[in-house]
Design a protein around this motif. Structure first.
Motif, mmCIF file in Angstrom:
data_model
loop_
_atom_site.group_PDB
_atom_site.id
_atom_site.type_symbol
_atom_site.label_atom_id
_atom_site.label_comp_id
_atom_site.label_asym_id
_atom_site.label_seq_id
_atom_site.Cartn_x
_atom_site.Cartn_y
_atom_site.Cartn_z
ATOM 1 N N ARG A 42 0.823 -1.213 0.000
ATOM 2 C CA ARG A 42 0.000 0.000 0.000
ATOM 3 C C ARG A 42 0.855 1.259 0.000
ATOM 4 N NH1 ARG A 42 -3.644 1.885 -0.733
ATOM 5 N NH2 ARG A 42 -4.706 2.617 1.138
ATOM 6 N N ASP A 43 0.676 2.059 -1.048
ATOM 7 C CA ASP A 43 1.214 3.409 -1.077
ATOM 8 C C ASP A 43 0.036 4.286 -0.655
ATOM 9 O OD1 ASP A 43 1.770 6.022 -1.904
ATOM 10 O OD2 ASP A 43 3.071 5.347 -3.529
ATOM 11 N N LEU A 44 0.177 4.977 0.454
ATOM 12 C CA LEU A 44 -1.000 5.644 1.037
ATOM 13 C C LEU A 44 -1.486 6.839 0.216
ATOM 14 C CD1 LEU A 44 -0.195 5.368 4.853
ATOM 15 C CD2 LEU A 44 -1.304 3.725 3.334
ATOM 16 N N ARG A 45 -0.739 7.174 -0.846
ATOM 17 C CA ARG A 45 -1.202 8.252 -1.740
ATOM 18 C C ARG A 45 -2.239 7.750 -2.730
ATOM 19 N NH1 ARG A 45 4.604 9.704 -4.007
ATOM 20 N NH2 ARG A 45 4.491 7.445 -4.092
ATOM 21 N N THR A 46 -2.385 6.440 -2.850
ATOM 22 C CA THR A 46 -3.217 5.897 -3.931
ATOM 23 C C THR A 46 -4.677 5.757 -3.493
ATOM 24 O OG1 THR A 46 -2.724 3.643 -3.225
ATOM 25 C CG2 THR A 46 -1.274 4.608 -4.905
ATOM 26 N N PRO A 47 -5.616 5.712 -4.475
ATOM 27 C CA PRO A 47 -7.024 5.573 -4.101
ATOM 28 C C PRO A 47 -7.311 4.171 -3.576
ATOM 29 C CG PRO A 47 -6.779 5.508 -6.490
ATOM 30 C CD PRO A 47 -5.432 5.843 -5.934
ATOM 31 N N PHE A 48 -8.082 4.116 -2.505
ATOM 32 C CA PHE A 48 -8.447 2.839 -1.885
ATOM 33 C C PHE A 48 -9.961 2.765 -1.805
ATOM 34 C CE2 PHE A 48 -9.705 0.141 1.533
ATOM 35 C CZ PHE A 48 -8.844 -0.929 1.463
ATOM 36 N N GLY A 49 -10.534 1.689 -2.325
ATOM 37 C CA GLY A 49 -11.985 1.528 -2.233
ATOM 38 C C GLY A 49 -12.443 0.510 -3.252
ATOM 39 N N GLY A 50 -13.732 0.212 -3.217
ATOM 40 C CA GLY A 50 -14.226 -0.856 -4.075
ATOM 41 C C GLY A 50 -15.327 -0.411 -5.003
ATOM 42 N N VAL A 51 -15.693 -1.336 -5.902
ATOM 43 C CA VAL A 51 -16.830 -1.114 -6.792
ATOM 44 C C VAL A 51 -17.897 -2.158 -6.449
ATOM 45 C CG1 VAL A 51 -15.339 -0.185 -8.605
ATOM 46 C CG2 VAL A 51 -15.898 -2.608 -8.651
ATOM 47 N N LYS A 52 -18.997 -2.098 -7.170
ATOM 48 C CA LYS A 52 -20.143 -2.985 -6.939
ATOM 49 C C LYS A 52 -20.516 -2.947 -5.439
ATOM 50 C CE LYS A 52 -18.507 -6.690 -9.319
ATOM 51 N NZ LYS A 52 -18.478 -7.936 -10.090
ATOM 52 N N GLN A 53 -20.709 -4.126 -4.823
ATOM 53 C CA GLN A 53 -21.173 -4.115 -3.424
ATOM 54 C C GLN A 53 -20.025 -3.911 -2.432
ATOM 55 O OE1 GLN A 53 -24.501 -5.892 -2.202
ATOM 56 N NE2 GLN A 53 -25.392 -5.360 -4.151
ATOM 57 N N SER A 54 -18.856 -3.579 -2.930
ATOM 58 C CA SER A 54 -17.725 -3.350 -2.026
ATOM 59 C C SER A 54 -17.585 -1.901 -1.608
ATOM 60 C CB SER A 54 -16.416 -3.839 -2.661
ATOM 61 O OG SER A 54 -16.402 -5.244 -2.707
ATOM 62 N N GLY A 55 -18.464 -1.038 -2.087
ATOM 63 C CA GLY A 55 -18.422 0.305 -1.533
ATOM 64 C C GLY A 55 -18.640 1.418 -2.519
ATOM 65 N N VAL A 56 -18.606 2.598 -1.945
ATOM 66 C CA VAL A 56 -18.807 3.830 -2.710
ATOM 67 C C VAL A 56 -17.723 4.803 -2.286
ATOM 68 C CG1 VAL A 56 -20.355 5.794 -3.079
ATOM 69 C CG2 VAL A 56 -21.316 3.513 -2.771
ATOM 70 N N GLY A 57 -17.009 5.352 -3.252
ATOM 71 C CA GLY A 57 -16.000 6.366 -2.942
ATOM 72 C C GLY A 57 -14.624 5.752 -2.754
ATOM 73 N N ARG A 58 -13.653 6.628 -2.621
ATOM 74 C CA ARG A 58 -12.269 6.208 -2.417
ATOM 75 C C ARG A 58 -11.694 6.995 -1.248
ATOM 76 N NH1 ARG A 58 -13.993 3.176 -5.399
ATOM 77 N NH2 ARG A 58 -13.198 2.313 -7.348
ATOM 78 N N GLU A 59 -10.807 6.343 -0.490
ATOM 79 C CA GLU A 59 -10.046 7.054 0.532
ATOM 80 C C GLU A 59 -8.570 6.869 0.204
ATOM 81 O OE1 GLU A 59 -11.468 6.045 4.495
ATOM 82 O OE2 GLU A 59 -13.461 6.795 4.030
#
Ligand code: NDP
Length: 482
Positions: A445-462
């Motif tokens: 994990r490079d903490l600068r990169t977008p983290f999050g999912g699509v479909k039923q894994s979520g909405v948005g990126r952190e």
């Protein structure tokens, strides 16, 4: 151990009702201590404090807030071993893992966002004789709700950017793992963070979590947890047009292509499958293997899984502890039984009665790592999130089939591809319907990169700028030049 207490307006306090819950060590079944069973009244008190602190905190400079984040990182660094021990006791994870992942990443989250904030600039755009200044303001008071698998890691991942952007906080950790959140509140008090900026309310999700999401003056919710809870959070927040970030469940595929260097990658694949007893949202729980190497792979994988050292989480040599609770153990076991009913064959592991762990308390929630084969990739066992040490093996005949199998779930959080050819891996990765794909690595994990999912894994990126965007409101100020 002293009871866990709510932390509101800079002071520790019990729930207004006086009610408590127990937190249990899943390795022994012993009650560690009690925590408040708070209600909407406690959430109201915490929110009032957070709102009162809001304008003063928002008015601090970015430089000042960066200094606070560094102070928090320093303090957590000093407490590294204490944090690791608390996390291990509360969740049953091995002490070595709690040190390496939970305690270290909690420090890194504050340090990263402090350093990231130092580079932060508000963009400007000039056109038509005017200059547009994009100004970021805090949302105000934000609600942070986190699960039990990586308690302080995930809480600090939200607290750091929320504070950086000038928000005040009402947070709720899982009632199954409250110890390190309580420790964080102690640290907040110790370093003298202004009263009301960080508030922590313990209790049950449908009571405290729901009250946070429902509160009309909490204008942003960052939630990490299961998909079914995420749906409730989304449905509650949507009519109020709150900002929400949802980091939800996963059923991630680990795809082993025919040219993968099996000797080199086996330890990584076992780690990707079974870290934290498979209770990492990013763990690969479906291993898809090219049919030409399937038998060879299977033998090596099962052998490598057999080397996992399962036992007392306080022992340095332990590489797998317990799952989070006896209830969760039963849920995971029900999936192992379902897998067999669905036609699967257990290659290693099994339920705790079929494959007991030696020399551990019977009250402990221990489960051996389990590998099943022979299941359809559309079986429930292969498509529903188990969130435990259970992996299913499947074979595919070509890349198109592998892509179709990998994408055949409702989830879309992460995946990994293993190959000798990084270009091939990269191209394959682009065909996966997930927010994150690793090629020949996992949990890198490079903490600068977008983290999050699509479909039923979520909405948005952190992560990086995405976290700063989430935890702020943008105002475009367009100034006509004289
Ligand atoms: P849950 O969804 O059960 O709980 C998450 C948090 O939400 C807990 O603090 C819980 O409180 C709270 N909660 C429960 N009901 C409500 C409600 N109605 N309103 C608001 N909050 C509520 O998840 P788990 O704790 O069981 O965690 C495991 C799940 O988290 C897995 O699905 C895993 O994949 C996911 N996860 C996702 C990650 C990601 O980044 N995508 C990372 C880590 C985990 P309480 O515990 O008291 O019920």
């Amino acid at each position: 151990m002293d009871p866990v207490l709510n932390y509101i307006d800079g002071a520790f306090m019990a729930a207004q009702s006086g009610e408590t819950l127990n937190t249990v060590n899943p390795a022994t079944g012993d009650v560690i201590t009690t925590l408040p069973r708070s209600s909407s009244k406690d959430v109201e008190t915490a929110t009032t404090a957070a709102l009162r602190a809001s304008s003063k905190w928002a008015a601090t400079s970015m430089v000042e807030r960066i200094q606070w984040l560094h102070r928090l990182a320093d303090a957590l660094e000093e407490d590294h071993e204490t944090i690791a021990r608390l996390e291990s006791m509360d969740t049953g994870k091995p002490i070595s893992l709690a040190r390496r992942v939970d305690a270290s990443r909690s420090v890194a989250n504050f340090r990263f966002f402090a350093e990231f904030g130092e580079q932060h600039e508000e963009p400007t755009f000039s056109d038509h004789g005017a200059v547009n200044h994009v100004h970021r303001s805090p949302i105000g008071c934000v609600g942070l709700i986190t699960p039990w698998n990586l308690p302080l890691y995930l809480l600090t991942w939200k607290v750091a950017p929320a504070l950086l952007m000038g928000n005040t906080i009402v947070a709720k950790p899982s009632e199954l793992s409250p110890l390190t959140a309580h420790h964080l509140a102690n640290v907040m008090q110790r370093i003298g963070l202004p009263k009301g900026v960080f508030n922590l309310v313990h209790g049950l999700g449908p009571e405290v979590g729901q009250a946070i999401v429902e509160h009309p003056q909490i204008r942003g919710i960052s939630f990490t947890g299961g998909t079914s809870t995420g749906k409730i959070v989304a449905a509650t927040a949507a009519p109020m047009f709150k900002k929400i970030s949802l980091e939800l469940g996963g059923k991630n595929a680990t795809v082993v292509l025919d040219d993968a260097p099996l000797d080199e990658i086996m330890d990584d694949l076992v780690r990707a499958s079974f870290t934290n007893s498979g209770q990492v949202c990013l763990c690969g729980s479906r291993v898809l293997v090219d049919s030409s190497i399937y038998e060879d792979f299977k033998g090596r994988f099962v052998k490598a899984v057999g080397k996992i050292v399962i036992g007392d989480p306080t022992e340095e040599s332990t590489t797998m502890g317990t799952v989070i609770s006896k209830d969760h153990q039963q849920k995971v076991e029900s999936y192992i039984r379902l897998g067999v009913e669905e036609g699967g064959k257990v290659l290693i592991g099994g339920t705790s009665s079929e494959a007991p762990v030696d020399n551990v308390p019977s009250e402990g929630a221990f489960l051996r790592p389990t590998v099943l084969e022979g299941l359809s990739h559309t079986a429930r066992t292969a498509t529903e999130e188990i969130f435990g040490p259970v992996v299913t093996l499947h074979s595919f005949d070509n890349e198109d089939e592998a892509v179709a199998m990998a994408n055949a779930t409702e989830y879309g959080l992460a995946g990994s591809v293993w190959t000798n050819d990084t270009q091939r891996g990269h191209a394959f990765g682009q065909r996966l319907d997930t927010g994150i794909v690793w090629v020949n690595t996992w949990l890198n994990r490079d903490l600068r990169t977008p983290f999050g999912g699509v479909k039923q894994s979520g909405v948005g990126r952190e992560g990086g700028a995405w976290s700063l965007n989430f935890f702020s409101e943008l105002t475009n100020i367009c100034v006509l030049q004289p």
